[in-house]
Structures are given as C-alpha cells and as structure tokens.
Design a protein around this motif. Structure first.
Motif, PDB file in Angstrom:
ATOM      1  N   GLU A  59       0.931  -1.255   0.011  1.00  0.00           N
ATOM      2  CA  GLU A  59       0.045   0.008  -0.077  1.00  0.00           C
ATOM      3  C   GLU A  59       0.874   1.288  -0.009  1.00  0.00           C
ATOM      4  OE1 GLU A  59      -3.430   0.505  -0.521  1.00  0.00           O
ATOM      5  OE2 GLU A  59      -3.298  -1.665  -0.865  1.00  0.00           O
ATOM      6  N   SER A  60       1.922   1.420   0.634  1.00  0.00           N
ATOM      7  CA  SER A  60       2.850   2.446   0.780  1.00  0.00           C
ATOM      8  C   SER A  60       3.264   2.916  -0.665  1.00  0.00           C
ATOM      9  CB  SER A  60       4.041   2.070   1.654  1.00  0.00           C
ATOM     10  OG  SER A  60       4.704   1.083   1.253  1.00  0.00           O
ATOM     11  N   VAL A  61       3.618   1.808  -1.499  1.00  0.00           N
ATOM     12  CA  VAL A  61       4.132   2.208  -2.808  1.00  0.00           C
ATOM     13  C   VAL A  61       2.874   2.489  -3.691  1.00  0.00           C
ATOM     14  CG1 VAL A  61       5.095   1.008  -4.884  1.00  0.00           C
ATOM     15  CG2 VAL A  61       5.956   0.382  -2.738  1.00  0.00           C
ATOM     16  N   LYS A  62       1.767   2.027  -3.391  1.00  0.00           N
ATOM     17  CA  LYS A  62       0.396   2.513  -4.286  1.00  0.00           C
ATOM     18  C   LYS A  62       0.389   3.942  -3.965  1.00  0.00           C
ATOM     19  CE  LYS A  62      -1.467  -1.964  -4.593  1.00  0.00           C
ATOM     20  NZ  LYS A  62      -2.579  -2.846  -4.130  1.00  0.00           N
ATOM     21  N   GLN A  63       0.819   4.469  -2.724  1.00  0.00           N
ATOM     22  CA  GLN A  63       0.158   5.785  -2.519  1.00  0.00           C
ATOM     23  C   GLN A  63       1.492   6.977  -2.967  1.00  0.00           C
ATOM     24  OE1 GLN A  63       0.141   5.709   1.720  1.00  0.00           O
ATOM     25  NE2 GLN A  63      -1.571   4.473   1.770  1.00  0.00           N
ATOM     26  N   GLY A  64       2.180   6.401  -3.600  1.00  0.00           N
ATOM     27  CA  GLY A  64       3.172   7.195  -4.510  1.00  0.00           C
ATOM     28  C   GLY A  64       4.623   7.365  -3.674  1.00  0.00           C
ATOM     29  N   GLY A  65       5.505   7.856  -4.520  1.00  0.00           N
ATOM     30  CA  GLY A  65       7.061   7.857  -4.186  1.00  0.00           C
ATOM     31  C   GLY A  65       7.543   9.337  -4.113  1.00  0.00           C
ATOM     32  N   PRO A  66       8.835   9.340  -4.544  1.00  0.00           N
ATOM     33  CA  PRO A  66       9.630   8.452  -5.180  1.00  0.00           C
ATOM     34  C   PRO A  66      10.179   7.624  -4.204  1.00  0.00           C
ATOM     35  CG  PRO A  66      10.846  10.538  -4.867  1.00  0.00           C
ATOM     36  CD  PRO A  66       9.576  10.766  -4.249  1.00  0.00           C
ATOM     37  N   PHE A  67      10.647   6.249  -4.621  1.00  0.00           N
ATOM     38  CA  PHE A  67      11.621   5.083  -4.102  1.00  0.00           C
ATOM     39  C   PHE A  67      12.624   5.018  -4.855  1.00  0.00           C
ATOM     40  CE2 PHE A  67       6.691   4.705  -3.430  1.00  0.00           C
ATOM     41  CZ  PHE A  67       6.694   4.702  -2.169  1.00  0.00           C
ATOM     42  N   VAL A  68      13.470   4.056  -4.246  1.00  0.00           N
ATOM     43  CA  VAL A  68      14.651   3.524  -4.594  1.00  0.00           C
ATOM     44  C   VAL A  68      14.364   2.101  -4.482  1.00  0.00           C
ATOM     45  CG1 VAL A  68      17.052   3.286  -4.431  1.00  0.00           C
ATOM     46  CG2 VAL A  68      16.215   5.629  -4.078  1.00  0.00           C
ATOM     47  N   TYR A  69      14.297   1.370  -5.688  1.00  0.00           N
ATOM     48  CA  TYR A  69      14.080  -0.106  -5.457  1.00  0.00           C
ATOM     49  C   TYR A  69      15.358  -0.713  -5.771  1.00  0.00           C
ATOM     50  CZ  TYR A  69       9.001   1.361  -6.555  1.00  0.00           C
ATOM     51  OH  TYR A  69       7.887   1.911  -6.205  1.00  0.00           O
ATOM     52  N   ILE A  70      15.554  -1.886  -5.084  1.00  0.00           N
ATOM     53  CA  ILE A  70      16.775  -2.723  -5.382  1.00  0.00           C
ATOM     54  C   ILE A  70      16.317  -4.003  -5.691  1.00  0.00           C
ATOM     55  CG2 ILE A  70      18.965  -3.553  -4.065  1.00  0.00           C
ATOM     56  CD1 ILE A  70      18.897  -0.571  -4.053  1.00  0.00           C
ATOM     57  N   ALA A  71      16.810  -4.608  -6.777  1.00  0.00           N
ATOM     58  CA  ALA A  71      16.352  -6.041  -7.352  1.00  0.00           C
ATOM     59  C   ALA A  71      17.718  -6.613  -7.387  1.00  0.00           C
ATOM     60  CB  ALA A  71      15.546  -6.069  -8.341  1.00  0.00           C
ATOM     61  N   LEU A 128      25.266   8.838 -10.802  1.00  0.00           N
ATOM     62  CA  LEU A 128      24.759   8.889  -9.715  1.00  0.00           C
ATOM     63  C   LEU A 128      24.210   9.962  -9.124  1.00  0.00           C
ATOM     64  CD1 LEU A 128      26.617   5.746  -7.938  1.00  0.00           C
ATOM     65  CD2 LEU A 128      24.666   5.714  -9.101  1.00  0.00           C
ATOM     66  N   GLN A 129      25.024  11.151  -9.344  1.00  0.00           N
ATOM     67  CA  GLN A 129      24.399  12.339  -8.894  1.00  0.00           C
ATOM     68  C   GLN A 129      23.246  12.896  -9.723  1.00  0.00           C
ATOM     69  OE1 GLN A 129      25.463  14.077  -6.088  1.00  0.00           O
ATOM     70  NE2 GLN A 129      23.722  15.393  -6.613  1.00  0.00           N
ATOM     71  N   VAL A 130      23.450  12.600 -11.206  1.00  0.00           N
ATOM     72  CA  VAL A 130      22.233  12.909 -11.869  1.00  0.00           C
ATOM     73  C   VAL A 130      21.159  12.180 -11.710  1.00  0.00           C
ATOM     74  CG1 VAL A 130      21.406  12.734 -14.243  1.00  0.00           C
ATOM     75  CG2 VAL A 130      23.847  13.442 -13.833  1.00  0.00           C
ATOM     76  N   THR A 131      21.249  11.065 -11.068  1.00  0.00           N
ATOM     77  CA  THR A 131      20.136  10.062 -10.708  1.00  0.00           C
ATOM     78  C   THR A 131      19.565  10.723  -9.366  1.00  0.00           C
ATOM     79  OG1 THR A 131      21.143   8.175 -11.391  1.00  0.00           O
ATOM     80  CG2 THR A 131      19.686   7.567 -10.059  1.00  0.00           C
ATOM     81  N   VAL A 132      20.388  10.869  -8.486  1.00  0.00           N
ATOM     82  CA  VAL A 132      19.874  11.742  -7.158  1.00  0.00           C
ATOM     83  C   VAL A 132      19.088  13.058  -7.671  1.00  0.00           C
ATOM     84  CG1 VAL A 132      20.397  13.035  -5.101  1.00  0.00           C
ATOM     85  CG2 VAL A 132      21.630  10.769  -5.708  1.00  0.00           C
ATOM     86  N   ASP A 133      19.537  13.811  -8.658  1.00  0.00           N
ATOM     87  CA  ASP A 133      18.838  15.151  -9.173  1.00  0.00           C
ATOM     88  C   ASP A 133      17.564  14.727  -9.778  1.00  0.00           C
ATOM     89  OD1 ASP A 133      21.185  16.260  -8.070  1.00  0.00           O
ATOM     90  OD2 ASP A 133      21.939  16.696 -10.177  1.00  0.00           O
ATOM     91  N   LYS A 134      17.307  13.619 -10.375  1.00  0.00           N
ATOM     92  CA  LYS A 134      16.245  12.997 -11.092  1.00  0.00           C
ATOM     93  C   LYS A 134      15.302  12.646 -10.147  1.00  0.00           C
ATOM     94  CE  LYS A 134      17.826  12.182 -15.733  1.00  0.00           C
ATOM     95  NZ  LYS A 134      17.668  11.307 -16.851  1.00  0.00           N
ATOM     96  N   ILE A 135      15.726  12.234  -9.077  1.00  0.00           N
ATOM     97  CA  ILE A 135      14.646  11.936  -8.043  1.00  0.00           C
ATOM     98  C   ILE A 135      14.350  13.016  -7.114  1.00  0.00           C
ATOM     99  CG2 ILE A 135      14.516  10.609  -5.776  1.00  0.00           C
ATOM    100  CD1 ILE A 135      16.790   8.612  -6.645  1.00  0.00           C
ATOM    101  N   LYS A 136      15.172  14.063  -7.031  1.00  0.00           N
ATOM    102  CA  LYS A 136      14.317  14.984  -6.208  1.00  0.00           C
ATOM    103  C   LYS A 136      13.642  15.980  -7.264  1.00  0.00           C
ATOM    104  CE  LYS A 136      18.375  15.473  -3.217  1.00  0.00           C
ATOM    105  NZ  LYS A 136      19.665  16.141  -2.596  1.00  0.00           N
ATOM    106  N   GLU A 137      14.131  16.177  -8.441  1.00  0.00           N
ATOM    107  CA  GLU A 137      13.495  17.276  -9.234  1.00  0.00           C
ATOM    108  C   GLU A 137      12.339  16.744 -10.182  1.00  0.00           C
ATOM    109  OE1 GLU A 137      16.413  18.410 -12.427  1.00  0.00           O
ATOM    110  OE2 GLU A 137      17.760  18.993 -10.754  1.00  0.00           O
ATOM    111  N   LYS A 138      12.108  15.525 -10.698  1.00  0.00           N
ATOM    112  CA  LYS A 138      11.285  14.958 -11.370  1.00  0.00           C
ATOM    113  C   LYS A 138      10.330  14.049 -10.430  1.00  0.00           C
ATOM    114  CE  LYS A 138      13.476  15.383 -15.652  1.00  0.00           C
ATOM    115  NZ  LYS A 138      13.871  14.737 -16.961  1.00  0.00           N
ATOM    116  N   GLY A 139      10.712  13.586  -9.250  1.00  0.00           N
ATOM    117  CA  GLY A 139       9.931  12.633  -8.447  1.00  0.00           C
ATOM    118  C   GLY A 139       9.969  11.188  -9.050  1.00  0.00           C
ATOM    119  N   LEU A 140      11.009  10.979  -9.712  1.00  0.00           N
ATOM    120  CA  LEU A 140      11.039   9.877 -10.186  1.00  0.00           C
ATOM    121  C   LEU A 140      11.478   8.690  -9.365  1.00  0.00           C
ATOM    122  CD1 LEU A 140      12.867  10.270 -13.834  1.00  0.00           C
ATOM    123  CD2 LEU A 140      10.548   9.585 -13.503  1.00  0.00           C
TER     124      LEU A 140
END
Length: 152
Positions: A59-71, A128-140
């Motif tokens: 349910e926590s994922v269904k409510q929205g993120g952003p998240f960091v998934y590890i697989a 990886l820094q670009v990745t962090v920026d995308k998480i913050k700016e775009k909510g990805l």
C-alpha cells in the motif's frame, strides 16, 4: 515439439513487443511511464513460456513515491519476470553498453532509463549524482540492480 513451437512463438512475439515498445517510445521519448509500459509488454512474454506471474505491491508504494528499488538481476529470464513489477514513474539504472543491442538497446534508452558507464568510475559517480537530481526534481523512482555483472 511443444518446445520448438514455443521458441518460434517467443522469437516472433519478442520482435513484435520490441517494435510496439519502440513505437511507444518514439511517440513519447523519455516519458516517465515508458519503463512501466515496457515492463507490461515484456512480462506478457511469460504466457508463451508457460509462467504465471504474481506481483504484490505494498500500500505504501501505491500511495506514491519517489522510491529507490533494489532488485537482484540473475539471468535473462528477468526480462520477462521482474519487469512485471515495474511501477509508474520508475526508471532503471543500467550499463551504458546496453544501448548497443539492436532494437532493445534503443528502446532501453528511449524509455528514459539512466545509463551508467561502469568502466569509468568518475563518470559513474557523476551519473549517480544525476540520478539523485532526477529523483529530487522529477519525483522519479529509481530501480537499481547492484549485483554487477551476471555470472553463469
């Protein structure tokens, strides 16, 4: 005989799935939900392989993120199994060399995934820094496969 029929069907369907995905990506390149669409298309291949996939989303994922998934990416079957778990607004971090695989590589790039140069640690850290920026700016949300190179 059934195996031969499945192999032929698998090859034809894989080409069809990649063509459909490439078309979607050309219409809306780098869209935040392209990885989600790709996951649904690739996971549909599981029917030909005789696999039944079940994804449980908290349910926590269904409510929205952003998240960091590890697989843990183990083998080529992951393309048709783990992809079904892709959520909307998620991109993966993958090795830069994937973009050179015909059709699949171009689709991988156009889906908006983040390409990392594992051979150059300085550039990898920058990515990886670009990745962090995308998480913050775009909510990805970002999906990592940290185990590195697959082994047999």
């Amino acid at each position: 005989m059934l195996a031969l029929i499945r192999i032929i069907a698998l090859i034809c369907y894989f080409i069809l799935v990649n063509a459909a995905l490439l078309l979607v990506c050309l219409v809306r390149p780098f869209h935040r939900d392209n990885v989600y669409v790709a996951g649904k298309l690739y996971s549909s291949i599981s029917v030909i392989l005789g696999l039944k996939l079940e994804v449980r989303v908290p349910e926590s994922v269904k409510q929205g993120g952003p998240f960091v998934y590890i697989a843990n990416h183990q083998n080529s079957y992951d393309l048709v199994t783990i992809c079904k778990a892709a959520q909307k607004g998620t991109v993966t971090v993958g090795k830069k060399s994937l973009k050179w695989i015909p059709i699949f590589g171009q689709a991988y790039w156009l889906t908006g995934n983040i390409m990392i140069d594992r051979k150059n640690s300085g550039r990898a850290r920058g990515t990886l820094q670009v990745t962090v920026d995308k998480i913050k700016e775009k909510g990805l949300s970002v999906w990592f496969f940290p185990e590195g190179t697959r082994s047999y």
